[in-house]
Write an enzyme that holds these catalytic residues in place. Structure first.
Site, PDB file in Angstrom:
ATOM      1  N   LYS A 203      38.052  40.289  30.356  1.00 11.44           N
ATOM      2  CA  LYS A 203      38.610  41.450  31.066  1.00 11.44           C
ATOM      3  C   LYS A 203      40.007  41.674  30.494  1.00 11.44           C
ATOM      4  CE  LYS A 203      40.912  43.161  33.784  1.00 11.44           C
ATOM      5  NZ  LYS A 203      41.905  44.225  33.422  1.00 11.44           N
TER       6      LYS A 203
ATOM      7  N   SER B  31      50.842  37.497  34.622  1.00 10.16           N
ATOM      8  CA  SER B  31      52.023  37.253  35.451  1.00 10.16           C
ATOM      9  C   SER B  31      51.735  36.189  36.517  1.00 10.16           C
ATOM     10  CB  SER B  31      52.455  38.551  36.128  1.00 10.16           C
ATOM     11  OG  SER B  31      51.408  38.999  36.959  1.00 10.16           O
TER      12      SER B  31
ATOM     13  N   GLU C  13      52.447  36.399  39.604  1.00 16.59           N
ATOM     14  CA  GLU C  13      51.937  37.068  40.807  1.00 16.59           C
ATOM     15  C   GLU C  13      50.407  37.212  40.748  1.00 16.59           C
ATOM     16  OE1 GLU C  13      53.855  37.240  43.302  1.00 16.59           O
ATOM     17  OE2 GLU C  13      52.014  37.925  44.316  1.00 16.59           O
TER      18      GLU C  13
ATOM     19  N   GLY D 224      48.459  35.502  38.858  1.00 19.01           N
ATOM     20  CA  GLY D 224      47.922  34.130  38.844  1.00 19.01           C
ATOM     21  C   GLY D 224      47.645  33.646  40.259  1.00 19.01           C
TER      22      GLY D 224
ATOM     23  N   GLU E  70      48.067  30.563  32.247  1.00 19.69           N
ATOM     24  CA  GLU E  70      49.298  30.678  31.457  1.00 19.69           C
ATOM     25  C   GLU E  70      50.080  31.834  32.034  1.00 19.69           C
ATOM     26  OE1 GLU E  70      48.478  27.543  28.905  1.00 19.69           O
ATOM     27  OE2 GLU E  70      50.301  28.757  28.989  1.00 19.69           O
TER      28      GLU E  70
ATOM     29  N   CYS F 126      55.699  35.708  26.655  1.00 17.82           N
ATOM     30  CA  CYS F 126      55.865  34.888  27.852  1.00 17.82           C
ATOM     31  C   CYS F 126      56.932  33.811  27.681  1.00 17.82           C
ATOM     32  CB  CYS F 126      54.529  34.260  28.214  1.00 17.82           C
ATOM     33  SG  CYS F 126      53.763  33.462  26.808  1.00 17.82           S
TER      34      CYS F 126
ATOM     35  N   GLU G 195      61.689  37.307  35.450  1.00 18.78           N
ATOM     36  CA  GLU G 195      61.148  37.654  34.135  1.00 18.78           C
ATOM     37  C   GLU G 195      61.224  39.168  33.951  1.00 18.78           C
ATOM     38  OE1 GLU G 195      56.897  37.204  33.440  1.00 18.78           O
ATOM     39  OE2 GLU G 195      57.382  36.274  31.518  1.00 18.78           O
TER      40      GLU G 195
HETATM   41  P1  NAD Z   1      49.308  41.001  34.708  1.00 14.43           P
HETATM   42  O1  NAD Z   1      49.308  39.760  35.498  1.00 14.43           O
HETATM   43  O2  NAD Z   1      49.713  42.257  35.363  1.00 14.43           O
HETATM   44  O3  NAD Z   1      47.853  41.279  34.113  1.00 14.43           O
HETATM   45  C1  NAD Z   1      47.166  40.321  33.334  1.00 14.43           C
HETATM   46  C2  NAD Z   1      45.673  40.585  33.449  1.00 14.43           C
HETATM   47  O4  NAD Z   1      45.269  40.359  34.794  1.00 14.43           O
HETATM   48  C3  NAD Z   1      45.265  42.022  33.134  1.00 14.43           C
HETATM   49  O5  NAD Z   1      44.026  42.007  32.460  1.00 14.43           O
HETATM   50  C4  NAD Z   1      45.133  42.637  34.501  1.00 14.43           C
HETATM   51  O6  NAD Z   1      44.271  43.754  34.520  1.00 14.43           O
HETATM   52  C5  NAD Z   1      44.543  41.480  35.281  1.00 14.43           C
HETATM   53  N1  NAD Z   1      44.727  41.568  36.732  1.00 14.43           N
HETATM   54  C6  NAD Z   1      45.660  42.260  37.432  1.00 14.43           C
HETATM   55  N2  NAD Z   1      45.475  42.094  38.767  1.00 14.43           N
HETATM   56  C7  NAD Z   1      44.412  41.267  38.915  1.00 14.43           C
HETATM   57  C8  NAD Z   1      43.748  40.689  40.023  1.00 14.43           C
HETATM   58  N3  NAD Z   1      44.126  40.931  41.288  1.00 14.43           N
HETATM   59  N4  NAD Z   1      42.714  39.858  39.788  1.00 14.43           N
HETATM   60  C9  NAD Z   1      42.314  39.567  38.543  1.00 14.43           C
HETATM   61  N5  NAD Z   1      42.900  40.096  37.445  1.00 14.43           N
HETATM   62  C10 NAD Z   1      43.945  40.921  37.619  1.00 14.43           C
HETATM   63  O7  NAD Z   1      50.184  40.685  33.419  1.00 14.43           O
HETATM   64  P2  NAD Z   1      50.564  41.679  32.246  1.00 14.43           P
HETATM   65  O8  NAD Z   1      51.548  42.637  32.834  1.00 14.43           O
HETATM   66  O9  NAD Z   1      49.341  42.186  31.577  1.00 14.43           O
HETATM   67  O10 NAD Z   1      51.264  40.682  31.217  1.00 14.43           O
HETATM   68  C11 NAD Z   1      52.583  40.313  31.386  1.00 14.43           C
HETATM   69  C12 NAD Z   1      52.699  38.970  32.054  1.00 14.43           C
HETATM   70  O11 NAD Z   1      51.893  38.016  31.388  1.00 14.43           O
HETATM   71  C13 NAD Z   1      54.080  38.406  31.988  1.00 14.43           C
HETATM   72  O12 NAD Z   1      54.414  37.840  33.238  1.00 14.43           O
HETATM   73  C14 NAD Z   1      53.992  37.307  30.960  1.00 14.43           C
HETATM   74  O13 NAD Z   1      54.910  36.279  31.068  1.00 14.43           O
HETATM   75  C15 NAD Z   1      52.623  36.834  31.123  1.00 14.43           C
HETATM   76  N6  NAD Z   1      52.119  36.214  29.893  1.00 14.43           N
HETATM   77  C16 NAD Z   1      52.042  34.863  29.849  1.00 14.43           C
HETATM   78  C17 NAD Z   1      51.611  34.240  28.688  1.00 14.43           C
HETATM   79  C18 NAD Z   1      51.523  32.749  28.630  1.00 14.43           C
HETATM   80  O14 NAD Z   1      50.875  32.234  27.734  1.00 14.43           O
HETATM   81  N7  NAD Z   1      52.121  32.031  29.546  1.00 14.43           N
HETATM   82  C19 NAD Z   1      51.231  34.988  27.584  1.00 14.43           C
HETATM   83  C20 NAD Z   1      51.313  36.365  27.669  1.00 14.43           C
HETATM   84  C21 NAD Z   1      51.751  36.967  28.852  1.00 14.43           C
END
Ligand code: NAD
Length: 499
Positions: free
Chosen positions: A194, A248, A250, A252, A269, A303, A403
């Protein structure tokens, strides 16, 4: 079409892909519309224009994809030998080598990373595929002693967990998806991916290419769509065995809640606010560009970006002068502009977030030393923000605690190493971090002192799957890389054999 786009020749294959009316879901080896018939659009961050329309998948589509993945898991795929799965991964590396230019063009337009940066990422992708090809023939249990009376032999076996849900963020889906795909193919699992709605296209394209390269139908499925619908349905699905999530903190948390349906194991992650510590004895010729690109690479949308740059007070002025000089060498531009070192941020929403944090920083009393504005003129329609440097930041300010996920670097002065370690540790996150010092003992003291998943010494951002990386505290859990990564896709079975 912008001047850059007019001058940049897209490959025929990228043009064909991008000219589709709708990018459908990819389920069981087929492109299929969402059950609801609904679609969403994605924009090119470089210009703000609509790039493509794609399927808005939901619960019914996730059901379909999970069913296909389960069928494939039980089907002929389960009889592939480790050598056959290894051969498949090797063939995939060859195909991606040939199709790389097409894929990075799609990714540059969809998520805005500069094409030069994407081109430079090819060796890392090839290394990752070589790593997972190796893992396919490196899965082993143990023979174990026991204290059972009589003649009983005991051992452990490792077996693929089944269907893995892969939830992917927008900040680098082309490369990032292979942490999941590689482990799925090496272990014999199947997956439903996804991707994030802001950047789904490279994930859809890769699934098609891999199917053409020999990945059996149903082994890799892609359901695009909103996180709260498709993502949540995947995380909660009772027939999904594991979730690999990057995103993110949140989200997670929501995934942890959703996963309780069938007690899924998770690999998470999450976000970061990493400290990059510059000691007075650091080689500034290396530390200045290293610390700068530890933040500004990918427009700060990494990240483990080292956004809190802790500088020993005696060298703050020199470090700052050199950093501001280095900033003059950076060029922000369209993602297809070969000379751009930084592109836009992903979306209007992300641009608004970054600009609001810049205001917060100014209001909190941090000194704006560079940037701070949205870029105008020929870049005015895209989501560009000047790379921004704040001086005189304290660790209590929100710009040092939250962040931002944009090109904003904060300089925090410190007096001695103990104070630097204390500041680094005063964070909810624990993802990356670095120390720059010519003294190995100082560097090691910091490495041991900082509570974080990954530390770099006199460098920033290297990732090798043979070494891996991970987070601690609110940056998540579940090691990426090494055999520990594979363990997220396997379960251990203990066997007692009465002889
Ligand atoms: P996000 O959490 O908004 O979205 C990530 C994914 O989760 C997307 O595919 C989104 O559609 C999905 N999602 C959103 N709500 C959901 C829910 N309720 N249930 C299941 N899936 C859901 O993050 P983003 O804005 O796409 O990416 C930025 C964030 O990702 C930053 O916080 C960054 O630090 C983190 N990040 C971490 C790493 C790492 O390896 N630690 C790597 C890249 C990004």
């Amino acid at each position: 079409m912008t001047v850059v786009e007019q001058n940049f020749a897209l490959s025929e294959q990228a043009q064909e892909f991008l000219s589709r009316d709708v990018h459908h879901l990819f389920i069981d080896g087929q492109r299929v519309p969402a059950a609801s018939g609904k679609t969403l659009t994605t924009t090119t961050p470089s210009t703000g224009e609509i790039l493509a329309r794609f399927a808005a998948g939901g619960e019914a589509d996730v059901d379909r994809a999970v069913l296909a993945a389960r069928k494939a898991f039980k089907g002929p795929w389960s009889t592939w030998t480790p050598y056959e799965r290894q051969g498949l991964l090797t063939r995939i590396a060859q195909v991606l080598d040939e199709r790389f230019e097409e894929l990075i063009q799609i990714e540059a337009l969809d998520m805005g990373a500069p094409i030069s940066r994407l081109r430079n990422s090819k060796p890392a992708l090839m290394k990752m595929l070589a790593f997972f090809a190796g893992q396919a023939t490196n899965i082993s249990g143990e023979t174990l002693m026991n204290g059972i009376p009589g003649n009983v032999a005991t051992m452990t076996l490792k077996a693929p967990v089944g269907v893995v849900g892969g939830i992917i963020p927008w900040n680098g889906p082309l490369g990032g998806q292979f942490w999941i795909i590689g482990a799925v193919l090496a272990s014999g699992c199947t997956t439903v991916l996804k991707p994030a709605s802001e950047a789904s296209l490279s994930v859809l394209r890769v699934a098609e290419i891999l199917h053409e390269a020999g990945v059996p139908a149903g082994v890799i499925n892609v359901v695009t769509g909103p996180g709260r619908d498709a993502g949540n349905a995947l995380a909660a699905h009772p027939d999904v065995d594991r979730i690999a999530f990057t995103g993110s903190t949140e989200t997670g948390r929501r995934i942890i809640e959703a996963s309780t349906t069938n007690i899924k194991k998770l690999q998470l992650e999450l976000g970061g606010k990493s400290a990059d510590i510059i000691c007075a004895d650091a080689d500034l010729d290396k530390a200045v560009p290293g610390a700068a690109m530890g933040v500004f690479a990918n427009s700060g949308q990494i990240c483990f970006a080292g956004t809190r740059v802790l500088v020993q007070r005696s060298i703050v002025d020199e470090f700052t002068t050199r950093l501001l000089d280095f900033m003059k060498t950076q060029r922000v531009g369209h993602s297809l502009d070969d000379d751009a070192t930084m592109g836009p941020v992903i979306s209007q929403r992300q641009l608004d977030t970054v600009l609001s944090y810049i205001d917060i920083g100014k209001n909190e009393g941090a000194e704006l030393l560079h940037g701070g504005q949205r870029l105008g003129d020929e870049l005015g329609n895209g989501y560009y923000v000047q790379p921004t440097v704040f001086g005189g930041v304290t660790n209590q300010m929100r710009i040092a605690r939250e962040e931002i996920f944009g090109p904003v670097l904060s300089i925090l002065p410190f007096d001695d190493i103990d104070e630097a370690i204390a500041i680094a540790n005063d964070s909810d996150f624990g993802l990356g971090g670095a120390v720059w010092s010519q003294s190995l003992s100082t560097a090691l003291r910091v490495v041991h002192g900082v509570h974080t998943g990954t530390m770099w010494v006199n460098c920033y951002g290297y990732i090798d799957p043979l070494v891996g990386f991970s987070g601690t505290k609110m940056s998540g859990y579940g090691y990426k890389g090494t055999t520990a990564h594979m363990d997220n896709y396997l379960y251990t079975k203990s066997v007692y054999m009465q002889l």
